[in-house]
Design a protein around this motif. Structure first.
Motif, PDB file in Angstrom:
ATOM      1  N   GLY A 185       0.838  -1.229  -0.292  1.00  0.00           N
ATOM      2  CA  GLY A 185       0.172   0.377  -0.178  1.00  0.00           C
ATOM      3  C   GLY A 185       0.638   1.173   0.236  1.00  0.00           C
ATOM      4  O   GLY A 185      -0.034   2.176   0.170  1.00  0.00           O
ATOM      5  N   MET A 186       2.292   1.200  -0.159  1.00  0.00           N
ATOM      6  CA  MET A 186       3.207   2.107  -0.108  1.00  0.00           C
ATOM      7  C   MET A 186       3.729   2.205  -1.200  1.00  0.00           C
ATOM      8  O   MET A 186       4.573   1.187  -1.651  1.00  0.00           O
ATOM      9  N   ILE A 187       3.957   3.728  -1.618  1.00  0.00           N
ATOM     10  CA  ILE A 187       4.606   3.862  -3.527  1.00  0.00           C
ATOM     11  C   ILE A 187       5.858   5.429  -3.013  1.00  0.00           C
ATOM     12  O   ILE A 187       4.953   5.433  -2.256  1.00  0.00           O
ATOM     13  N   ARG A 188       6.992   4.937  -2.899  1.00  0.00           N
ATOM     14  CA  ARG A 188       7.874   5.739  -2.954  1.00  0.00           C
ATOM     15  C   ARG A 188       8.004   6.437  -4.016  1.00  0.00           C
ATOM     16  O   ARG A 188       7.971   6.142  -4.826  1.00  0.00           O
ATOM     17  N   THR A 189       7.478   7.898  -4.002  1.00  0.00           N
ATOM     18  CA  THR A 189       7.626   8.635  -5.455  1.00  0.00           C
ATOM     19  C   THR A 189       9.020   9.381  -5.865  1.00  0.00           C
ATOM     20  O   THR A 189       8.605   9.774  -6.596  1.00  0.00           O
ATOM     21  N   ASP A 190       9.332   9.430  -4.081  1.00  0.00           N
ATOM     22  CA  ASP A 190      10.620  10.321  -3.981  1.00  0.00           C
ATOM     23  C   ASP A 190      11.068  10.204  -2.881  1.00  0.00           C
ATOM     24  O   ASP A 190      10.649   9.640  -1.692  1.00  0.00           O
ATOM     25  N   GLU A 191      12.414  10.682  -3.282  1.00  0.00           N
ATOM     26  CA  GLU A 191      13.294  10.448  -1.719  1.00  0.00           C
ATOM     27  C   GLU A 191      12.285  11.127  -0.849  1.00  0.00           C
ATOM     28  O   GLU A 191      12.633  10.714   0.823  1.00  0.00           O
ATOM     29  N   TYR A 192      11.792  11.861  -0.514  1.00  0.00           N
ATOM     30  CA  TYR A 192      11.052  12.437   0.409  1.00  0.00           C
ATOM     31  C   TYR A 192       9.571  12.325   0.765  1.00  0.00           C
ATOM     32  O   TYR A 192       8.459  12.475   1.739  1.00  0.00           O
ATOM     33  N   HIS A 193       8.633  11.871   0.174  1.00  0.00           N
ATOM     34  CA  HIS A 193       7.424  11.408  -0.268  1.00  0.00           C
ATOM     35  C   HIS A 193       7.071   9.715  -0.632  1.00  0.00           C
ATOM     36  O   HIS A 193       7.442   9.405  -1.446  1.00  0.00           O
ATOM     37  N   THR A 194       6.011   9.216   0.111  1.00  0.00           N
ATOM     38  CA  THR A 194       6.139   8.915  -0.080  1.00  0.00           C
ATOM     39  C   THR A 194       3.874   8.749  -0.483  1.00  0.00           C
ATOM     40  O   THR A 194       2.814   9.225  -0.218  1.00  0.00           O
ATOM     41  N   LYS A 195       3.294   7.895  -0.945  1.00  0.00           N
ATOM     42  CA  LYS A 195       2.301   7.475  -1.913  1.00  0.00           C
ATOM     43  C   LYS A 195       1.069   5.894  -0.203  1.00  0.00           C
ATOM     44  O   LYS A 195       1.895   5.365  -1.344  1.00  0.00           O
ATOM     45  N   PHE A 196       0.154   6.452   0.125  1.00  0.00           N
ATOM     46  CA  PHE A 196      -0.208   5.635   0.736  1.00  0.00           C
ATOM     47  C   PHE A 196      -1.425   5.088   0.363  1.00  0.00           C
ATOM     48  O   PHE A 196      -2.426   6.478   0.410  1.00  0.00           O
ATOM     49  N   ASP A 197      -2.218   3.919   0.523  1.00  0.00           N
ATOM     50  CA  ASP A 197      -3.635   3.675  -0.137  1.00  0.00           C
ATOM     51  C   ASP A 197      -4.135   2.598   0.697  1.00  0.00           C
ATOM     52  O   ASP A 197      -3.152   1.565   0.634  1.00  0.00           O
ATOM     53  N   PHE A 198      -4.936   3.029   1.343  1.00  0.00           N
ATOM     54  CA  PHE A 198      -5.043   2.438   2.254  1.00  0.00           C
ATOM     55  C   PHE A 198      -5.754   0.624   1.901  1.00  0.00           C
ATOM     56  O   PHE A 198      -6.038  -0.284   2.753  1.00  0.00           O
ATOM     57  N   LYS A 199      -6.444   0.650   1.100  1.00  0.00           N
ATOM     58  CA  LYS A 199      -7.642  -0.794   0.648  1.00  0.00           C
ATOM     59  C   LYS A 199      -6.497  -1.446  -0.334  1.00  0.00           C
ATOM     60  O   LYS A 199      -6.049  -2.443   0.519  1.00  0.00           O
ATOM     61  N   GLN A 200      -5.010  -0.712  -0.088  1.00  0.00           N
ATOM     62  CA  GLN A 200      -4.048  -1.730  -0.720  1.00  0.00           C
ATOM     63  C   GLN A 200      -3.626  -3.069   0.433  1.00  0.00           C
ATOM     64  O   GLN A 200      -3.063  -3.376   0.583  1.00  0.00           O
ATOM     65  N   ALA A 201      -3.402  -2.081   1.057  1.00  0.00           N
ATOM     66  CA  ALA A 201      -2.496  -2.218   2.709  1.00  0.00           C
ATOM     67  C   ALA A 201      -3.400  -3.002   3.506  1.00  0.00           C
ATOM     68  O   ALA A 201      -3.012  -4.227   3.758  1.00  0.00           O
ATOM     69  N   PHE A 202      -4.375  -2.629   3.465  1.00  0.00           N
ATOM     70  CA  PHE A 202      -5.741  -3.370   4.553  1.00  0.00           C
ATOM     71  C   PHE A 202      -5.633  -5.151   3.365  1.00  0.00           C
ATOM     72  O   PHE A 202      -5.475  -6.632   4.268  1.00  0.00           O
ATOM     73  N   ALA A 203      -5.680  -5.143   1.998  1.00  0.00           N
ATOM     74  CA  ALA A 203      -5.374  -6.336   1.346  1.00  0.00           C
ATOM     75  C   ALA A 203      -4.480  -7.388   1.667  1.00  0.00           C
ATOM     76  O   ALA A 203      -4.694  -8.376   2.295  1.00  0.00           O
ATOM     77  N   PHE A 204      -3.454  -5.991   2.011  1.00  0.00           N
ATOM     78  CA  PHE A 204      -2.417  -6.864   1.940  1.00  0.00           C
ATOM     79  C   PHE A 204      -2.136  -7.364   3.263  1.00  0.00           C
ATOM     80  O   PHE A 204      -1.612  -9.299   3.427  1.00  0.00           O
TER      81      PHE A 204
END
Length: 148
Positions: free
Chosen positions: A16-35
């Protein structure tokens, strides 16, 4: 040059996490919960009632400063996943470093983040009109994905 995105994996699956650059991360709760649900089902065979009781327990542990304290919604979501993970596994969760080293508890972590009282999560989890799993989705799903 296009931005490179790094999908964070655990056991070969996205958490549920995608590191978009050195300082930023995108978080997706649905994907994390499914995992985490998949990982728990692989570890032990759980019925819906048992899984829902794990959710209720994790929710109760997600508000360490009490239900009347304010929490970052981002922090609260990741803390819930971390607590759900630890209800079954003894290893660090895939979100541990993110939770304890990157997110702040008592102030927004990005312009998309906001503060909520712990009671918003804890009070409706057991008494809501549906199951705890459906209630947790109703509470978090529409708020994510979110960039930090």
């Amino acid at each position: 040059m296009p931005a490179s995105h790094q999908v964070i994996l655990s056991n070969g699956q996205p958490v549920g996490m995608i590191r978009t650059d050195e300082y930023h991360t995108k978080f997706d709760f649905k994907q994390a919960f499914a995992f985490i649900k998949t990982m728990i089902e692989r570890k032990i065979k759980v019925d819906a009632k048992t899984f829902n009781s794990l959710i209720v327990s994790a929710v109760r542990e997600s508000t360490p400063q009490g239900r009347r304290a304010e929490y970052s919604i981002c922090w609260l979501a990741v803390r819930f996943l971390n607590e759900l993970w630890h209800s079954i596994f003894t290893t660090r969760s895939p979100w541990y470093d993110f939770l304890y080293y990157r997110l702040k508890v008592q102030k927004p972590n990005s312009r998309d983040d906001w503060m909520v009282f712990g009671s918003y999560l804890t009070d409706g989890i057991e008494t809501g009109p549906t199951t705890p799993e459906q209630n947790i989705h109703e509470f978090f799903d529409r708020k994510f994905p979110m960039n930090w």
